[in-house]
Enzyme design. Structure first.
Site, PDB file in Angstrom:
ATOM      1  N   ASP A 145      18.227  -2.490 -11.540  1.00  0.00           N
ATOM      2  CA  ASP A 145      18.316  -2.219 -13.493  1.00  0.00           C
ATOM      3  C   ASP A 145      19.096  -1.165 -13.598  1.00  0.00           C
ATOM      4  O   ASP A 145      19.597  -0.616 -14.967  1.00  0.00           O
ATOM      5  CB  ASP A 145      16.552  -1.233 -12.828  1.00  0.00           C
ATOM      6  CG  ASP A 145      15.288  -1.617 -13.247  1.00  0.00           C
ATOM      7  OD1 ASP A 145      16.269  -2.973 -13.428  1.00  0.00           O
ATOM      8  OD2 ASP A 145      14.788  -1.651 -13.058  1.00  0.00           O
ATOM      9  N   ASP A 175       8.993 -10.444 -12.647  1.00  0.00           N
ATOM     10  CA  ASP A 175       9.260  -8.988 -11.640  1.00  0.00           C
ATOM     11  C   ASP A 175       8.090  -8.908 -10.865  1.00  0.00           C
ATOM     12  O   ASP A 175       7.004  -9.150 -10.087  1.00  0.00           O
ATOM     13  CB  ASP A 175       8.865  -7.527 -12.875  1.00  0.00           C
ATOM     14  CG  ASP A 175       9.704  -6.896 -12.396  1.00  0.00           C
ATOM     15  OD1 ASP A 175      10.386  -6.607 -11.763  1.00  0.00           O
ATOM     16  OD2 ASP A 175      10.374  -6.958 -14.095  1.00  0.00           O
TER      17      ASP A 175
END
Ligand code: GLA
Length: 713
Positions: free
Chosen positions: A515, A451
């Site tokens: 997301d 990430d």
């Protein structure tokens, strides 16, 4: 020395021709790029036919667009290059010195003897996929520093017909939003300064003939393979020519070439296709599969995964995780990914990034117990990491406050409570490599979700802008780690899809697309994403019934269908699902497994339903024996529009059996005419009639969908 004839070069692929005219003494130009020309096409004639008329009040000798237009001598558009040597050498004129051509690979060497610069332009045409890649390299041959401001990776011409641009905008949870605009009479520019490809400005665009559609129109696609800052430009020139430029955006002083030093641009990719967005995506997908992705994507089955993020966030309780693992395995999940929250003192997003040891409260015996449990249930184990980041509230930062990107005596803005480690510092990357390497040696981790949760600002290294160095050092770190652990797959994530491009994809197997797990919003994101990327790398999850990022409630059926034609995963609290829902989800997973081989090998096909509130697309197997299509009713159908669907991509001569996949949304079943045939026996039809006449299918309710399975009789 300039090599002798030929002075025209053609780079041919299966479908296109790129003609370069190197007859002059300056920078060669592309005189034609479009559908493949026959062997008799006469380059000299092409060049003559396209000579510019003199524009009133212009130069006596108009300066034409070349493959690298420069500043200062009558090219009035944006130059492909900007830089200077102190107060001089801001204007440039390159002379051709040498050309090499071999197997569709063209290298052009040039020199500006006054500014003392050497330039090389490289073009490589991939014969089968039709993708042209290009990059530039600039060398300082002077005896003092050259300050480089802009050096396009590609400067490509477009035909001057009526055209439209397809560009991207977006935001967090809304990546890859497509916008179509008329090709400007002036200039369209996009500059991204976020230090990653960004949520709002994906480094790609398409240009198509006016009104292009899924199967109609000529299209040119452009993409910069670079995970840092970028600059894209589409311009109409006064003399009627048009140019597209792509390259790395450089900050002031970021690249100052010392004598003898060179700058090499990232690769830019371009593709011409006739036959709409389907044709261009087909070629780009093939290119990514064959030339970009690590080979394991092509070879290995894309495992159905469970990700803990929206299920438990930072609340890691081994008993709950154990239960979750049991439920996941029972559903048919094959990879269990432990997301953020597993390392020491990480109870929210305010602390601990940088301290990559398992939290001793949550995991008293480290991660081994959980991993063994996951493995005993037949699943692989994956782990979330955010290696480039650090929280000020962390042991790492307390020990090494000087390890972050920063500008001395300047503010250091936080984003998500975190700072960015300066990967240009050797001790930083040594620490990161050792930490990650140790984790991978200690635990049988087969998958990393890598990430990167913030934009870069105040990104300085010893006072200089360090976006480029950071991007290159990041590639290097992943490369070293992959070399040490070749079996480990890596997912690229940056608060969703804010770091996705062909260069990061050389070293990653999956993209966390967004997301956004709201299946309704996801469709727009996935439509944009699949223009440039094949579906097997598109991470897409069944999220909670009520979306955490939008509050929208959607049925399990709709959520599962939305994830079906990508790299499928589950990301919700499995304890919230009752037995019926678990059984339904299990069926969706089993169905997906039966069809997922089409992900890696199939052709992605967009259909064009008449109803604009409807969306339809599918995957057709390489031999056209089987195909699966998803038909989605986003909002209620527009009044008086046809509910006809025409299937493209099938073999017109073959007969196919069509069936709607179960489980079906009850509202869909209720309005089906000929229900028995649609869901039980199947309907048999010929490929041509399915394509030309289509079939009627009513989806009465909004936010419903069907999966249509098609198999050759
Ligand atoms: C980012 C990712 C999410 C999740 C969180 C964890 O936002 O995109 O999927 O991993 O970080 O903090």
């Amino acid at each position: 020395m300039k090599s002798t004839a030929p002075r025209f070069y053609r780079l041919d692929s299966q479908y296109s021709t790129f003609f370069v005219d190197a007859t002059g003494t300056g920078v060669p130009a592309c005189r034609y790029w479009g559908p493949r020309l026959g062997p008799d096409a006469d380059p000299e004639c092409l060049s003559l036919l396209h000579q510019l008329a003199r524009v009133p009040s212009g130069l006596d000798q108009p300066v034409r667009l070349s493959l690298f237009p420069t500043l200062g001598f009558g090219f009035w558009g944006h130059a492909a290059f900007e830089g200077n040597r102190r107060e001089t050498h801001w204007a440039h004129e390159f002379q051709l010195t040498h050309i090499e051509y071999r197997d569709n690979h063209l290298s052009i060497s040039l020199e500006d003897p006054i500014a003392k610069l050497a330039l090389s332009l490289e073009f490589v045409m991939d014969t089968t996929t039709n993708v042209l890649k290009s990059r530039t390299r600039l060398t300082n041959r002077g005896d003092n520093a050259f300050d480089l401001r802009w050096c396009a990776a590609a400067c490509l011409p477009l035909p001057a017909v009526r055209m439209e641009l397809l560009v991207f905008q977006g935001a967090w949870t809304q990546e890859f939003q497509i916008q179509r605009i008329l090709f400007p009479n002036t200039c369209w520019v996009r500059k991204n300064r976020r230090g990653r490809t960004s949520h709002d400005s994906f480094p790609g665009l398409m240009v198509g003939t006016h009104g292009f559609g899924a199967d109609s129109g000529d299209l040119y696609a452009f993409h910069l393979g670079w995970s840092g800052n970028h600059h894209l430009l589409a311009e109409s020139l006064k003399e009627g020519e048009r140019q597209i430029q792509l390259g790395e955006l450089l900050m002031p002083g970021e690249v100052i070439l010392s004598p003898g030093e060179s700058y090499t641009s990232p690769w830019a990719y371009a593709c011409f296709a006739r036959g709409g967005t389907n044709a261009v995506s087909r070629q780009l997908h093939q290119f990514v599969r064959q030339r970009i992705l690590p080979t394991q994507v092509a070879k290995k089955t894309r495992k159905v995964m469970f990700n803990t993020w929206e299920a438990i966030y930072f609340d890691h309780d081994p008993a709950v995780l154990n239960l979750m693992a049991v439920k996941a395995a029972d559903l048919g999940i094959e990879l269990f990914v432990l997301d953020d929250g597993w390392f020491s003192q990480r109870s929210d997003d305010a602390s601990a990034l940088g301290d990559w040891d398992p939290d001793s409260q949550k995991y008293p015996e480290g991660l081994s117990t959980l991993i063994k449990r996951v493995q005993s249930l037949g699943m692989d184990f994956g782990l979330w990491l955010e290696p480039e980041m650090v929280n000020p509230d962390s042991n790492l930062y307390r020990r090494h406050p000087d390890w972050v990107l920063q500008l001395q005596d300047r503010p250091l803005p936080l984003a998500r409570n975190q700072l960015v480690l300066d990967l240009s510092q050797a001790p930083v990357t040594a620490y990161l490599f050792d930490t990650l390497d140790r984790l991978l040696r200690r635990y049988p981790i087969t998958y990393i979700k890598w990430d990167m949760n913030r934009d870069l600002c105040a990104a300085g290294h010893q006072g200089r802008a360090a976006y480029r160095r950071q991007t290159l050092a990041h590639y290097d770190l992943i490369d070293r780690l992959r070399a040490a652990h070749p079996g480990v797959e890596i997912e690229t994530c940056a608060s969703g899809g804010a770091r996705v491009d062909y260069e990061i994809l050389r070293r990653t197997e999956r993209v966390w697309t967004s997301d956004c797990n709201d299946a309704f919003e996801r469709h727009a994101i996935q439509q944009g994403f699949t223009l440039f990327f094949p579906p097997e790398i598109m991470g897409t999850h069944v999220g909670p019934a009520i979306s955490h990022t939008s509050g929208r409630r959607l049925s399990l059926n709709f959520r599962a269908h939305t994830a079906f034609l990508g790299h499928f995963g589950i990301e919700c609290d499995l304890r919230e699902l009752d037995d019926n829902q678990l059984a339904e989800l299990k069926t969706h997973i089993a169905n997906h497994k039966q069809w997922r081989d089409l992900l890696r090998r199939g052709t992605y096909v967009r259909l064009t339903p008449a109803d604009e509130n409807r969306l339809a697309y599918g995957l057709v197997g390489p031999d056209r024996n089987r195909a699966i299509y998803l038909i989605v009713q986003l909002a209620k159908a527009k009044p008086n529009t046809s509910n006809l669907i025409r299937l493209s991509g099938l073999d017109p001569k073959q007969h196919y059996r069509l069936k709607l996949m179960r489980p079906l949304d009850p509202s869909v079943e209720k309005y089906l005419t000929n229900r028995k045939a649609w869901v039980e026996t199947g309907l048999v039809a010929n490929g041509q009639s399915l394509q030309e006449a289509g079939f009627a299918l009513r989806l009465q309710f909004p936010e419903t969908s069907v999966l249509l399975q098609v198999e050759r009789e």
